[in-house]
Design a protein around this motif. Structure first.
Motif, PDB file in Angstrom:
ATOM      1  N   VAL A   1       4.047  -0.475   4.155  1.00 35.06           N
ATOM      2  CA  VAL A   1       2.903  -0.780   4.605  1.00 35.06           C
ATOM      3  C   VAL A   1       2.190  -1.786   3.709  1.00 35.06           C
ATOM      4  O   VAL A   1       1.738  -1.456   2.525  1.00 35.06           O
TER       5      VAL A   1
ATOM      6  N   THR B   1      -7.182  -0.497   4.391  1.00 26.20           N
ATOM      7  CA  THR B   1      -5.770  -0.226   4.901  1.00 26.20           C
ATOM      8  C   THR B   1      -5.559   1.264   5.434  1.00 26.20           C
ATOM      9  O   THR B   1      -6.092   2.086   5.015  1.00 26.20           O
TER      10      THR B   1
ATOM     11  N   ALA C   1       0.855  -1.164   0.125  1.00 22.76           N
ATOM     12  CA  ALA C   1      -0.233   0.086   0.137  1.00 22.76           C
ATOM     13  C   ALA C   1       1.005   1.392  -0.117  1.00 22.76           C
ATOM     14  O   ALA C   1       0.607   2.218  -0.875  1.00 22.76           O
TER      15      ALA C   1
ATOM     16  N   GLN D   1      -0.915  -4.159   2.316  1.00 25.97           N
ATOM     17  CA  GLN D   1      -2.401  -3.908   1.961  1.00 25.97           C
ATOM     18  C   GLN D   1      -3.251  -4.747   3.337  1.00 25.97           C
ATOM     19  O   GLN D   1      -2.867  -5.833   3.631  1.00 25.97           O
ATOM     20  N   GLY D   2      -4.252  -3.976   3.950  1.00 29.88           N
ATOM     21  CA  GLY D   2      -5.142  -4.510   4.630  1.00 29.88           C
ATOM     22  C   GLY D   2      -4.761  -4.538   6.319  1.00 29.88           C
ATOM     23  O   GLY D   2      -5.442  -5.077   7.076  1.00 29.88           O
ATOM     24  N   GLU D   3      -3.694  -3.609   6.355  1.00 28.42           N
ATOM     25  CA  GLU D   3      -3.288  -3.849   7.859  1.00 28.42           C
ATOM     26  C   GLU D   3      -3.412  -2.174   8.632  1.00 28.42           C
ATOM     27  O   GLU D   3      -3.705  -1.267   7.637  1.00 28.42           O
TER      28      GLU D   3
ATOM     29  N   ALA E   1     -10.928  -1.122   9.563  1.00 20.67           N
ATOM     30  CA  ALA E   1      -9.860  -2.184   9.584  1.00 20.67           C
ATOM     31  C   ALA E   1     -10.363  -3.507   9.133  1.00 20.67           C
ATOM     32  O   ALA E   1     -10.248  -4.378   8.440  1.00 20.67           O
TER      33      ALA E   1
ATOM     34  N   TYR F   1      -1.265   0.564  10.235  1.00 23.12           N
ATOM     35  CA  TYR F   1      -0.216   1.014  10.280  1.00 23.12           C
ATOM     36  C   TYR F   1       0.122   2.294  10.894  1.00 23.12           C
ATOM     37  O   TYR F   1      -0.474   3.094  10.743  1.00 23.12           O
TER      38      TYR F   1
ATOM     39  N   ALA G   1       2.282  -7.828   8.313  1.00 26.01           N
ATOM     40  CA  ALA G   1       0.864  -7.476   8.127  1.00 26.01           C
ATOM     41  C   ALA G   1      -0.183  -8.831   7.785  1.00 26.01           C
ATOM     42  O   ALA G   1       0.166  -9.768   7.347  1.00 26.01           O
TER      43      ALA G   1
ATOM     44  N   LEU H   1      -7.169   3.107   0.850  1.00 24.71           N
ATOM     45  CA  LEU H   1      -5.804   3.475   1.839  1.00 24.71           C
ATOM     46  C   LEU H   1      -6.610   4.747   2.495  1.00 24.71           C
ATOM     47  O   LEU H   1      -7.020   5.563   1.737  1.00 24.71           O
TER      48      LEU H   1
END
Length: 319
Positions: free
Chosen positions: A29, A185, A6, A31-33, A180, A35, A317, A154
């Motif tokens: 970073v 993300t 991301a 994708q899908g976390e 989330a 951060y 992640a 994002l």
């Protein structure tokens, strides 16, 4: 072929005359976390986010968002990206809904998602109220709603809980967790270790423009010192001797003792105090372990990060 990160920043640097605001930082970073970019005021967090949005041009280094860069793709970098730097601004004399309608028109996002995003940020019942009457926390959540209008992949939030009261912080934390859980993300900055610990998967900790830690929250916890307790007794001198006998770190703090060690040793100390006839007048948690480590890193940082970046294939992640 693996999906692009991301955000992928490598050796990013930005100076303003003699001041180095961001000093060769690397951030990954997935994708899908969720951060977190963490650090005290002046650490360089907002400058980094400004570079991500194209508001500031880096002096050197590379920055990609979903595999796109400003050099190759121009403003197309921001496709699927939304958020705000510092606090979002609205017309105070207009309602929350009308503000969103105007922003949707400017962005070309359309107004069909307004009801949905108002519901996501828990403002559906206040959409007809003028924003001038909103609390600071409500305006922050309206900022998130405005960002969600374009259905981003994002979401970037700069200090989203800054200035909020405890209830507002709780609501913002719950909102980020809901977003989330939907697969979005989220990249957020903060100066509050407790906030980041509760909602982030991975974190970059910065100090005066440099990275002093980069990696999973779980790995950071392993490096944190033991929990500190503040203990007050009827005889602190005797209690100090007993604490040292239990192998605990002890320091005098005003009329109490700051005792650091494992929970098992603290429990043994309490039992020893009672067995010795010393009354326990106060026992409370003092500085949280991660908070203590955060201050250690940001107030007297080591010359190099205490943990190097994982490679994209092995990052912590969530996929």
């Amino acid at each position: 072929m693996s999906e692009p990160l991301a955000v992928h920043a490598v050796d990013l640097t930005k100076t303003y005359g003699p001041l180095t605001a961001v000093d060769s930082i690397t951030v990954q970073v997935a994708q899908g976390e969720v951060y977190g970019v963490l650090g005290p005021n002046g650490a360089g967090k907002t400058t980094f986010l400004r570079m991500l949005f194209g508001l500031v041009r880096p002096d050197s280094g590379t920055l990609e968002v979903f595999g796109r860069s400003w050099q190759r793709d121009g403003v197309g970098v921001l496709d699927g990206v939304a958020g705000f730097i510092e606090s979002p601004k609205f017309y105070p004399g207009l309602t929350g809904r009308r503000n969103l309608q105007l922003l949707a028109g400017l962005d070309g996002a359309g107004t069909d998602r307004i009801d949905e995003v108002l519901d996501i940020v828990d403002l559906a019942d206040r959409h007809g109220d003028k924003v001038g009457g909103y609390s600071f926390g409500m305006r922050q959540r309206l900022g998130v709603a405005a960002s969600l209008l374009r259905d981003p992949r994002l979401l970037v939030l700069d200090e989203p809980a800054n200035g909020l009261d405890p209830a507002g912080i709780r609501d913002m934390r719950a909102l980020v967790k809901r977003l989330a859980d939907s697969g979005l993300t989220v990249l957020l900055s903060s100066h509050d270790m407790g906030e980041v610990e509760q909602i982030c998967d991975d974190v970059t900790i910065m100090r005066t423009g440099s990275v002093v830690y980069h990696g999973p929250i779980a790995a950071l916890r392993e490096q944190a010192p033991a929990q500190a307790h503040r203990i007050t007794t009827t005889d602190n001198a005797a209690a100090e001797l007993l604490a040292r006998a239990q192998g605990l770190e002890v320091a005098r703090v005003e009329d109490a003792l700051a005792v650091r060690g494992s929970q098992e040793r603290i429990d043994a100390l309490v039992a020893a105090l009672v067995g010795a006839g010393i009354a326990l007048r106060g026992l409370s948690l003092d500085e949280a372990p991660l908070e203590a480590l955060f201050f250690m890193l940001t107030e007297s940082a080591p010359p190099t990060p205490i943990r190097e970046l994982d490679t994209p294939a092995t990052s912590g992640a969530h996929q």
